[in-house]
Motif scaffolding. Structure first.
Motif, mmCIF file in Angstrom:
data_model
loop_
_atom_site.group_PDB
_atom_site.id
_atom_site.type_symbol
_atom_site.label_atom_id
_atom_site.label_comp_id
_atom_site.label_asym_id
_atom_site.label_seq_id
_atom_site.Cartn_x
_atom_site.Cartn_y
_atom_site.Cartn_z
ATOM 1 N N VAL A 5 -9.169 -1.270 3.331
ATOM 2 C CA VAL A 5 -7.997 -1.525 2.511
ATOM 3 C C VAL A 5 -6.758 -1.067 3.277
ATOM 4 O O VAL A 5 -6.811 -0.127 4.063
ATOM 5 C CB VAL A 5 -8.165 -0.844 1.127
ATOM 6 N N CYS A 6 -5.660 -1.775 3.056
ATOM 7 C CA CYS A 6 -4.409 -1.467 3.761
ATOM 8 C C CYS A 6 -3.915 -0.084 3.344
ATOM 9 O O CYS A 6 -4.040 0.308 2.186
ATOM 10 C CB CYS A 6 -3.366 -2.529 3.420
ATOM 11 N N GLY A 7 -3.336 0.651 4.285
ATOM 12 C CA GLY A 7 -2.878 2.013 3.992
ATOM 13 C C GLY A 7 -1.381 2.113 3.782
ATOM 14 O O GLY A 7 -0.827 3.207 3.818
ATOM 15 N N TYR A 8 -0.698 1.016 3.590
ATOM 16 C CA TYR A 8 0.752 1.131 3.404
ATOM 17 C C TYR A 8 1.149 1.246 1.935
ATOM 18 O O TYR A 8 1.229 2.336 1.415
ATOM 19 C CB TYR A 8 1.478 -0.031 4.081
ATOM 20 N N CYS A 9 1.364 0.125 1.253
ATOM 21 C CA CYS A 9 2.024 0.283 -0.047
ATOM 22 C C CYS A 9 1.051 0.325 -1.222
ATOM 23 O O CYS A 9 -0.152 0.126 -1.067
ATOM 24 C CB CYS A 9 3.088 -0.794 -0.237
ATOM 25 N N GLY A 10 1.592 0.573 -2.405
ATOM 26 C CA GLY A 10 0.798 0.751 -3.609
ATOM 27 C C GLY A 10 0.038 -0.479 -4.079
ATOM 28 O O GLY A 10 -0.782 -0.383 -4.992
ATOM 29 N N VAL A 11 0.309 -1.636 -3.486
ATOM 30 C CA VAL A 11 -0.444 -2.826 -3.876
ATOM 31 C C VAL A 11 -1.914 -2.641 -3.493
ATOM 32 O O VAL A 11 -2.807 -2.938 -4.281
ATOM 33 C CB VAL A 11 0.145 -4.111 -3.224
ATOM 34 N N GLY A 12 -2.133 -2.116 -2.286
ATOM 35 C CA GLY A 12 -3.503 -1.790 -1.871
ATOM 36 C C GLY A 12 -4.340 -3.019 -1.570
ATOM 37 O O GLY A 12 -5.393 -3.246 -2.182
ATOM 38 N N CYS A 13 -3.909 -3.827 -0.602
ATOM 39 C CA CYS A 13 -4.615 -5.079 -0.306
ATOM 40 C C CYS A 13 -5.925 -4.837 0.435
ATOM 41 O O CYS A 13 -6.001 -4.022 1.357
ATOM 42 C CB CYS A 13 -3.731 -5.981 0.554
ATOM 43 N N GLY A 14 -6.940 -5.608 0.056
ATOM 44 C CA GLY A 14 -8.224 -5.553 0.741
ATOM 45 C C GLY A 14 -8.133 -6.292 2.062
ATOM 46 O O GLY A 14 -7.447 -7.309 2.168
ATOM 47 N N LEU A 15 -8.812 -5.767 3.080
ATOM 48 C CA LEU A 15 -8.820 -6.475 4.359
ATOM 49 C C LEU A 15 -10.190 -6.398 5.009
ATOM 50 O O LEU A 15 -11.049 -5.614 4.610
ATOM 51 C CB LEU A 15 -7.713 -5.952 5.280
ATOM 52 N N GLU A 16 -10.352 -7.250 6.013
ATOM 53 C CA GLU A 16 -11.617 -7.286 6.747
ATOM 54 C C GLU A 16 -11.349 -7.075 8.220
ATOM 55 O O GLU A 16 -10.386 -7.614 8.764
ATOM 56 C CB GLU A 16 -12.303 -8.646 6.538
#
Ligand SMILES: Nc1nc2c(c(=O)[nH]1)N[C@H]1C(S)=C(S)[C@@H](COP(=O)(O)OP(=O)(O)OC[C@H]3O[C@@H](n4cnc5c(=O)[nH]c(N)nc54)[C@H](O)[C@@H]3O)O[C@H]1N2
Ligand SMILES: Nc1nc2c(c(=O)[nH]1)N[C@H]1C(S)=C(S)[C@@H](COP(=O)(O)OP(=O)(O)OC[C@H]3O[C@@H](n4cnc5c(=O)[nH]c(N)nc54)[C@H](O)[C@@H]3O)O[C@H]1N2
Ligand code: SF4
Ligand SMILES: [Mo]
Length: 659
Positions: A5-16
């Protein structure tokens, strides 16, 4: 392939992650495969020349740092802590820490060193929202989810620039708009977010209480509020109604800078919309009346009953990736752990759980109080207070009085490192694992994607080393993040609405967990929501002939705060010049300033030099400087909200001179 998961903003997008490539996770509910430029470039920031790779120490901040060993560095800190009274020790944490890091730091500080001076940069960010949620709905609980916009008719964004600050959520907003969602943007700047608005309201800075009070008053006067809901579920209605009888409506509208027509157009859309979400961020929170602004906004939802049902509610958009998780753990000095406070019963429960008798019964210093508290030891982790606190000249003076400043950072070029005595190298995103809670209560897991640089350690391990240095080997005998998470899960049982024990740590990366999904009522003792009468008290710094401009500060899409991870030579995605100050064309003409001119921006507290960017997207007598300009806080005011102690960043009086 590894899911993370992305470590920047509060949205918290899943990634691969596949070998050396990052892409969005298409199966992930929040981002459905998309990422913004920051998410895509996460990997680049692991491998830069500005990484902090070894512990460093120095006796005096005028000396050069010398490379040190872990053993020696931890010894120095532990010995200093042992000889220091506990109320002279502070932990300054960050909403970017993982839940396990937060848990250990909080347990060590509050549970074993016995100081409640454990606070976080979220104080400068979310603390007004925390207080307002607690007062109005009974707990620091965000009662809406991002996906609710697809079930809503109207989204009001007040002081939130999602196009730059919550980018992937903004893409979802655009998608929902195609399905019929109406959007209102309330911001003194015509932002990229305002471009998608059906109604854009160029409100005057600092008048949001007036605006939301005008809505509430009209709902009451015209009997458009939800009588049944109010009668059954809401306290203080009569009080609010009586107070509103005497408010100066014309003056309030005038203060907002909006015309009668603008307000009426908005109100028509508002009253014809069945399902409403109001989202907000720093434009409301960062204020001397931040809590009151939140309460004025939440009042509207309590009056209409647009809360605790699909597509409705007051949605505080948390900024940092784990500010929410940090709050859950207890990372604010005004709470103990798992949303419990410092009452006798809570202290007893937590003491028993941690097997300790050292917990103090009064709240600790907030992040915004620590520097002036004559501390002897300050441990700063994953944040850069010299950069981010307001009134920087004073911050620099104060931090120099602290005999031992320890900075735990993954990068070497923070502003705080200029004032520290010990630097400890942390393993950044990608080199460690752990959990985080995004802005709408989704708990996800960051995975380790690459080897940890030899001398760097995950933040939790650094706190563990310190705990062991202080003699708490037994109490901090964790082998990995899973063990810490499981202890934390057990602890959430101490709070009746927060039980997270059913989560499987191992499955989290593939299967995020949403906590509190079934909470559909107020969490106050009487299960009723509380209305509060609040007024715009005009407490922010006043402009005058000498300082005629109000300075706003905020985000740009591709930069993350101080830019240690995003302002890199290798980052190709700079779509905006970083060094600028927005000014309205009329103001520029009066001052004879041309686009691109070098200008000095001056406040009562300091100054900086930058370039003029002339644009009619900003209101007259208002300036905007992005926070990626590291000097921005030489200008800002250190006034605080009296309840949340969050700074009034967005209302500093300034003037401009040509250089
Ligand atoms: N790209 C990027 N994204 C980020 C971050 C980052 O550094 N970079 N940081 C994250 C963090 S920690 C946070 S807290 C969030 C912040 O997210 P946001 O709060 O959405 O971002 P800001 O740019 O600080 O600005 C908020 C808006 O408030 C407006 N504003 C200022 N004063 C007032 C006022 O009195 N009333 C109203 N109605 N509006 C006002 C400003 O013009 C600005 O457009 O972003 C998160 N996302
Ligand atoms: N004028 C003005 N000032 C503001 C704001 C504003 O809108 N206007 N916004 C306020 C808000 S909302 C916020 S959240 C703050 C943000 O302010 P900060 O938290 O100070 O900003 P960052 O640059 O995100 O700092 C994070 C630090 O953590 C380091 N780091 C990165 N990865 C790791 C890791 O894995 N471990 C450790 N230990 N360190 C790591 C980075 O190098 C960086 O130094 O600024 C506040 N200040
Ligand atoms: S929107 Fe936020 S969480 Fe998603 S990729 Fe961008 S920075 Fe990361
Ligand atoms: Mo923030």
């Amino acid at each position: 392939m590894i899911k993370s998961v992305c470590g920047y903003c509060g949205v918290g997008c899943g990634l691969e992650f596949d070998k050396d490539k990052l892409i969005g996770d298409v199966t992930y509910p929040i981002n459905e495969g998309s990422l913004c430029s920051k998410g895509i470039s996460e990997l680049i920031s692991i491998d830069t020349s500005t990484r902090l790779l070894r512990p460093h120490i120095r006796d005096n901040i005028n000396d050069e740092y010398k490379v040190s060993s872990w053993e020696k560095s931890i010894d120095i800190i532990a010995n200093k802590i042992k000889e220091t009274p506990k109320d002279k020790i502070g932990f300054y944490l960050s909403g970017q820490l993982l839940t396990e890091d937060y848990y250990i730091a909080n347990k060590l500080g509050k549970g074993f060193i016995g100081t409640n001076n454990v606070d976080t940069n979220s104080r400068t960010c979310m603390s007004s929202a925390v207080l307002a949620y607690k007062k109005s709905i009974g707990a620091d609980f965000v009662p809406v989810r991002m996906n609710d916009i697809f079930k809503s008719d109207l989204l009001i964004l007040a002081g939130a620039n999602t196009a730059e600050a919550h980018v992937v959520f903004h893409n979802q907003i655009k998608k929902a708009k195609k399905g019929g969602l109406k959007i209102v943007v309330i911001d003194p700047r015509y932002t990229d977010t305002a471009k998608v608005a059906d109604i854009y309201l160029p409100i005057k800075v600092g008048s949001d209480i007036d605006f939301f009070n005008l809505i509430s008053k009209r709902l009451i006067d015209d009997e458009l509020y939800n009588k049944e809901f109010v009668d059954n579920h809401i306290n203080n209605f009569e009080l609010l109604k009586n107070k509103f009888k005497r408010v100066p409506v014309t003056k309030m509208l005038k203060r907002t800078g909006l015309t009668h027509e603008q307000f009426e157009d908005f109100f028509e859309l508002y009253t014809s919309s069945e399902n409403i979400i109001t989202a907000w961020t720093m434009g409301l929170n960062q204020s001397v009346q931040g809590v009151d602004k939140n309460l004025a906004l939440i009042n509207t939802h309590l009056l209409t009953g647009n809360i605790f049902k699909d597509g409705n509610g007051p949605l505080s958009l948390t900024g940092q990736p784990n500010a929410m998780g940090g709050r859950e753990v207890g990372g604010l000095s005004t709470m103990l752990a798992v949303h419990l406070g410092f009452d006798k019963k809570s202290i007893k429960k937590v003491s028993k759980f941690w097997k300790t008798d050292k917990i103090d019964n009064k709240p600790g210093l907030t992040a915004t109080q620590m520097l002036e508290a004559n501390l002897d030891v300050l441990i700063i982790c994953h944040t850069d207070p010299v950069y981010h606190l307001p009134n920087r000249n004073r911050v620099e003076e104060l931090i120099q009085n602290i005999p031992m400043v320890v900075e735990i950072n993954a990068y070497s070029n923070s502003e705080t490192s200029k004032f520290a005595h010990v630097l400890l190298p942390a393993a950044p995103w990608g080199e460690k694992e752990g959990t985080q809670t995004n802005l709408d209560r989704t708990i996800t897991k960051q995975e380790k994607l690459t080897r940890t640089s030899i001398e760097c350690k995950p933040d939790w391990e650094i706190f563990k080393l310190l705990a062991c240095g202080l003699g708490y080997e037994k109490e901090f005998d964790y082998a990995n993040t899973k063990e810490i998470f499981q202890e934390y899960q057990e602890m959430t049982k101490l709070n009746n609405y927060m039980d997270m024990s059913e989560i499987s740590y191992d499955k989290l990366a593939a299967q995020p967990f949403i906590w509190g999904k079934d909470i559909k009522t107020f969490l106050t003792p009487d299960k009723k929501g509380n209305l509060f009468f609040v007024e715009n008290k005009l407490l922010s710094e006043k402009t005058n002939l000498e300082f005629p401009f109000i300075l706003l500060t905020g985000r740009t899409r591709d930069q993350w705060h101080s830019g240690t991870k995003t302002n890199l030579p290798k980052t190709l995605l700079k779509y905006k010049e970083l060094n600028f100050c927005e000014i309205n064309p009329e103001d520029a003409e009066i001052l004879n300033i041309k686009n691109g001119d070098a200008i000095k921006v001056i406040s009562r507290r300091g100054e900086l030099t930058t370039k003029a960017l002339i644009t009619d997207t900003i209101r007259e007598k208002t300036l905007f400087i992005p926070i990626s300009n590291r000097d921005v806080n030489y200008l800002t005011n250190d006034l605080l909200d009296r309840e949340s102690l969050q700074p009034d960043y967005n209302h500093s009086a300034t003037r401009i001179e040509r250089v």
